[in-house]
Write a protein that holds these residues in place. Structure first.
Motif, PDB file in Angstrom:
ATOM      1  N   THR A 183      42.142   6.841   8.920  1.00  0.00           N
ATOM      2  CA  THR A 183      42.966   8.001   8.588  1.00  0.00           C
ATOM      3  C   THR A 183      42.510   9.276   9.293  1.00  0.00           C
ATOM      4  O   THR A 183      43.233  10.275   9.279  1.00  0.00           O
ATOM      5  N   THR A 184      41.338   9.270   9.913  1.00  0.00           N
ATOM      6  CA  THR A 184      40.914  10.410  10.722  1.00  0.00           C
ATOM      7  C   THR A 184      41.343  10.246  12.182  1.00  0.00           C
ATOM      8  O   THR A 184      41.263  11.189  12.968  1.00  0.00           O
ATOM      9  N   SER A 185      41.837   9.077  12.553  1.00  0.00           N
ATOM     10  CA  SER A 185      42.243   8.834  13.943  1.00  0.00           C
ATOM     11  C   SER A 185      43.309   9.809  14.440  1.00  0.00           C
ATOM     12  O   SER A 185      43.225  10.272  15.587  1.00  0.00           O
ATOM     13  N   PRO A 186      44.339  10.154  13.644  1.00  0.00           N
ATOM     14  CA  PRO A 186      45.320  11.113  14.168  1.00  0.00           C
ATOM     15  C   PRO A 186      44.701  12.450  14.570  1.00  0.00           C
ATOM     16  O   PRO A 186      45.115  13.048  15.573  1.00  0.00           O
ATOM     17  N   ALA A 187      43.702  12.918  13.818  1.00  0.00           N
ATOM     18  CA  ALA A 187      43.039  14.170  14.184  1.00  0.00           C
ATOM     19  C   ALA A 187      42.256  14.007  15.482  1.00  0.00           C
ATOM     20  O   ALA A 187      42.245  14.915  16.332  1.00  0.00           O
ATOM     21  N   ILE A 188      41.608  12.858  15.668  1.00  0.00           N
ATOM     22  CA  ILE A 188      40.876  12.588  16.906  1.00  0.00           C
ATOM     23  C   ILE A 188      41.832  12.584  18.094  1.00  0.00           C
ATOM     24  O   ILE A 188      41.583  13.210  19.134  1.00  0.00           O
ATOM     25  N   GLN A 189      42.955  11.910  17.941  1.00  0.00           N
ATOM     26  CA  GLN A 189      43.915  11.809  19.035  1.00  0.00           C
ATOM     27  C   GLN A 189      44.552  13.155  19.358  1.00  0.00           C
ATOM     28  O   GLN A 189      44.895  13.421  20.508  1.00  0.00           O
ATOM     29  N   ALA A 190      44.700  14.010  18.345  1.00  0.00           N
ATOM     30  CA  ALA A 190      45.267  15.334  18.586  1.00  0.00           C
ATOM     31  C   ALA A 190      44.268  16.264  19.259  1.00  0.00           C
ATOM     32  O   ALA A 190      44.646  17.128  20.062  1.00  0.00           O
ATOM     33  N   ALA A 191      42.994  16.115  18.950  1.00  0.00           N
ATOM     34  CA  ALA A 191      41.975  17.025  19.477  1.00  0.00           C
ATOM     35  C   ALA A 191      41.568  16.693  20.904  1.00  0.00           C
ATOM     36  O   ALA A 191      41.211  17.593  21.685  1.00  0.00           O
ATOM     37  N   PHE A 192      41.591  15.408  21.277  1.00  0.00           N
ATOM     38  CA  PHE A 192      41.110  14.969  22.591  1.00  0.00           C
ATOM     39  C   PHE A 192      42.278  14.701  23.531  1.00  0.00           C
ATOM     40  O   PHE A 192      43.350  14.277  23.110  1.00  0.00           O
ATOM     41  N   ASP A 193      42.043  14.895  24.812  1.00  0.00           N
ATOM     42  CA  ASP A 193      42.926  14.389  25.862  1.00  0.00           C
ATOM     43  C   ASP A 193      42.216  13.215  26.527  1.00  0.00           C
ATOM     44  O   ASP A 193      41.171  13.395  27.161  1.00  0.00           O
ATOM     45  N   TYR A 212      26.925   7.256  16.573  1.00  0.00           N
ATOM     46  CA  TYR A 212      27.921   6.941  15.548  1.00  0.00           C
ATOM     47  C   TYR A 212      28.241   8.179  14.722  1.00  0.00           C
ATOM     48  O   TYR A 212      27.344   8.937  14.338  1.00  0.00           O
ATOM     49  N   VAL A 213      29.516   8.373  14.439  1.00  0.00           N
ATOM     50  CA  VAL A 213      29.972   9.410  13.512  1.00  0.00           C
ATOM     51  C   VAL A 213      30.729   8.710  12.394  1.00  0.00           C
ATOM     52  O   VAL A 213      31.756   8.061  12.647  1.00  0.00           O
ATOM     53  N   ILE A 214      30.205   8.805  11.175  1.00  0.00           N
ATOM     54  CA  ILE A 214      30.815   8.134  10.030  1.00  0.00           C
ATOM     55  C   ILE A 214      31.684   9.132   9.273  1.00  0.00           C
ATOM     56  O   ILE A 214      31.225  10.211   8.882  1.00  0.00           O
ATOM     57  N   CYS A 215      32.948   8.764   9.078  1.00  0.00           N
ATOM     58  CA  CYS A 215      33.901   9.601   8.337  1.00  0.00           C
ATOM     59  C   CYS A 215      33.812   9.236   6.859  1.00  0.00           C
ATOM     60  O   CYS A 215      34.497   8.321   6.383  1.00  0.00           O
ATOM     61  N   SER A 216      32.979   9.949   6.133  1.00  0.00           N
ATOM     62  CA  SER A 216      32.699   9.599   4.735  1.00  0.00           C
ATOM     63  C   SER A 216      33.651  10.336   3.803  1.00  0.00           C
ATOM     64  O   SER A 216      33.325  11.391   3.250  1.00  0.00           O
ATOM     65  N   ASN A 217      34.834   9.769   3.616  1.00  0.00           N
ATOM     66  CA  ASN A 217      35.740  10.325   2.612  1.00  0.00           C
ATOM     67  C   ASN A 217      35.612   9.614   1.263  1.00  0.00           C
ATOM     68  O   ASN A 217      36.397   9.853   0.350  1.00  0.00           O
ATOM     69  N   ARG A 218      34.622   8.697   1.196  1.00  0.00           N
ATOM     70  CA  ARG A 218      34.243   8.039  -0.041  1.00  0.00           C
ATOM     71  C   ARG A 218      35.395   7.250  -0.668  1.00  0.00           C
ATOM     72  O   ARG A 218      35.523   7.176  -1.884  1.00  0.00           O
ATOM     73  N   SER A 219      36.195   6.635   0.181  1.00  0.00           N
ATOM     74  CA  SER A 219      37.338   5.873  -0.344  1.00  0.00           C
ATOM     75  C   SER A 219      37.922   4.993   0.750  1.00  0.00           C
ATOM     76  O   SER A 219      37.633   5.165   1.938  1.00  0.00           O
TER      77      SER A 219
END
Length: 557
Positions: free
Chosen positions: A398-408, A470-477
């Motif tokens: 669920t963090t992938s859309p933000a990654i794709q928007a931020a990077f070219d 590694y960057v872990i996206c810890s949204n705890r769910s």
């Protein structure tokens, strides 16, 4: 010809095919192989503490190297453990050779411990699955495995290696497969028809999948899109199939969202290339294209052409050659008016893309100081921290859309995302990517739920000294499950129901990935304050060896 036991024939055939790494997790049925490896230091064994780690590493290596990778697991139990990553490789089209030891064939009638029909276990997720019964057959079995795995459409193969066969001797020639040219040009008549369809179109679009990347067709697709002024979207693409910073690139289409229909309704011609056309995970009674939209499908996988959607023209061909020929056919027919219309479409797409980027910038500013940290803040800080040439491995879900928007991601081979849907791929795949591309920094962004599936990958990173960050996206769910459940309630007329999201929270106790990393021998940072995020990321990237940053994210829907 030398007389060799099956175990040496197998290893020497792998080396003859240029294999540098054997990814695996050993067992007793693999003991002959494990013993003989010490005599072949040019073939390095990369160990995973679970079979899914071994196959995930092999998948990442094969995708980044563009050639088959080889993995070895332990008989029925190990193959069973490996099936989730084998499934991802199969659905995504990774050229991978999976092998497993098998019981001595003289025991099979007596149903020994851990034995099963390995060929049948692997068959549904492979192009070819076979048990090698004679040492004399090993050379051709290995040659065929490399051929089938690498021949479009690329996918995994499986070889079962019985213990007695590995000790049997045979007079053999150690000779690799040799070069196989697999590119197929399109039918010229079909190209002419497609060219006429583009010349008549007022609003064309390209929908691209991963076989554009595996064909090496990014430059050809870009050139063609610019010629006709076609807007570009991706369908289930997990690699760079078009420069994402390009004005004509407008993102990935979500076939689980009815809004995708609104995006596509304005196009009178769609060319889908190198991927599945409208492959859905959740059923939606939606017709994504309008009744008057013409559809062309170009693919080197004949199964995909016309499989899911009625088409006006199907072209079975290599995407690189197909787009090159289509460019020449359209360019030779274009009038000045045609070129003016294409330029107008490009200008309109560029303006729309600026609008999308401005909207994202507003979203970033709105959540910049929120705590827990917003995914958009993480994506922007990461973009600012990574060095030039970084390869990003994405299982952020669920963090992938933000990654794709931020990077070219404009360079082919600089972005790899999970494909197939069996989570746990990101941690091990990043190690394989780094081994394939040691000259490049590799950063993996992985969701906390996914990371727990293959957390043992951290040991492999430390043990083999593979410097991945590694960057872990810890949204705890399992946030994606919550989002899907909420959408289900909305689309099924139960939008007012408040779900308790049973079994979807990773709390009580919270997971501390920085502590887990240190336990496996990897340096770890845990970040809760947005003001600390940038420096933590830069420190991890400067680390001499593997490192992990555990980022506590906002998990609200």
């Amino acid at each position: 010809m030398p007389r060799l036991p099956g175990k040496r024939i197998f290893v020497e055939m792998l080396i003859a095919h240029g294999t540098r790494y054997l990814f695996g997790n050993p067992g007793t049925t693999e003991q002959q192989l494990m013993d003989v490896l010490q005599d072949y230091p040019q073939l390095e064994y990369i160990m995973g503490l679970h079979e899914s780690v071994a196959v995930g590493m092999a998948d990442g290596y094969a995708r980044a190297a563009g050639r088959p990778a080889v993995a070895n697991v332990h008989i029925a139990a190990g193959l069973g453990n490996a099936l989730s990553m084998l499934y991802d490789a199969y659905r995504g089209g990774t050229p991978l050779i999976l092998t497993a030891g098998q019981s001595d064939t003289r025991l099979l009638m007596y149903e020994p411990t851990l034995t099963a029909n390995l060929v049948e276990m692997a068959r549904q997720f492979t192009k070819w699955s076979y048990e090698v019964l004679h040492a004399a057959d090993v050379p051709q079995a290995v040659r065929r495995a490399f051929k089938v795995a690498a021949q479009p459409p690329t996918r995994p193969v499986f070889l079962s290696l019985p213990m007695d066969m590995m000790d049997d001797e045979a007079d053999v020639e150690i000779r690799p497969l040799g070069e196989v040219a697999t590119r197929v040009r399109p039918d010229p008549a079909a190209i002419d028809r497609a060219a006429e369809m583009f010349l008549q179109a007022e609003s064309p679009a390209l929908l691209l999948g991963d076989r554009v990347a595996s064909s090496g067709a990014v430059a050809e697709v870009t050139r063609f899109a610019e010629l006709v002024g076609a807007r570009v979207y991706t369908l289930n693409a997990t690699e760079v199939v078009f420069p994402t910073g390009h004005p004509l690139y407008l993102g990935s289409l979500n076939t689980g969202n009815p809004a995708t229909r609104e995006v596509l309704q304005s196009f009178d011609l769609v060319l889908a290339a190198g991927g599945p056309l409208f492959q859905q995970f959740l059923y939606l009674p939606v017709q994504f294209l309008g009744p008057n939209t013409k559809v062309i499908q170009l693919d080197d996988d004949p199964w995909e052409v016309g499989k899911n959607w009625p088409i006006d023209l199907g072209i079975q061909a290599d995407p690189k050659l197909g787009f090159a020929d289509l460019y020449e056919a359209v360019a030779s027919r274009m009038s000045g008016t045609d070129r003016e219309k294409a330029a107008g479409r490009i200008a309109a797409a560029e303006a729309f893309k600026r609008h999308l980027r401005d909207k994202f910038e507003q979203e970033v500013r709105a959540v910049w100081d929120t705590r827990p940290i917003a995914p958009a803040r993480l994506a922007r800080e990461l973009k600012n921290a990574v060095p030039p040439g970084t390869i990003l491995v994405d299982e952020a879900i669920t963090t992938s859309p933000a990654i794709q928007a931020a990077f070219d991601f404009d360079e082919p081979g600089t972005y790899f995302r999970i494909r197939g849907g069996a989570i746990g791929w990101g941690l091990p795949a990043a190690l394989g990517v780094k081994l394939a591309r040691p000259e490049r920094p590799v950063v993996a962004v992985v969701g906390d739920g996914s990371a727990q599936y293959t957390i043992q990958s951290l040991w492999s990173a430390a043990h083999h000294r593979i410097p991945v960050t590694y960057v872990i996206c810890s949204n705890r769910s399992y946030r994606i499950l919550k989002a899907n459940l909420r959408n289900y309630l909305k689309f099924s007329g139960q939008g007012n129901r408040q779900s308790k999201f049973i079994g979807m929270d990773l709390t009580d106790p919270d997971l501390d990935f920085a502590a887990l990393a240190r336990a496996y021998g990897v340096r770890g940072w845990r970040v809760e304050s947005p003001d600390d995020l940038g420096e933590a990321l830069r420190s991890a990237l400067r680390a001499d060896g593997p490192a992990l940053v555990d980022v506590v994210l906002d998990g609200r829907l």
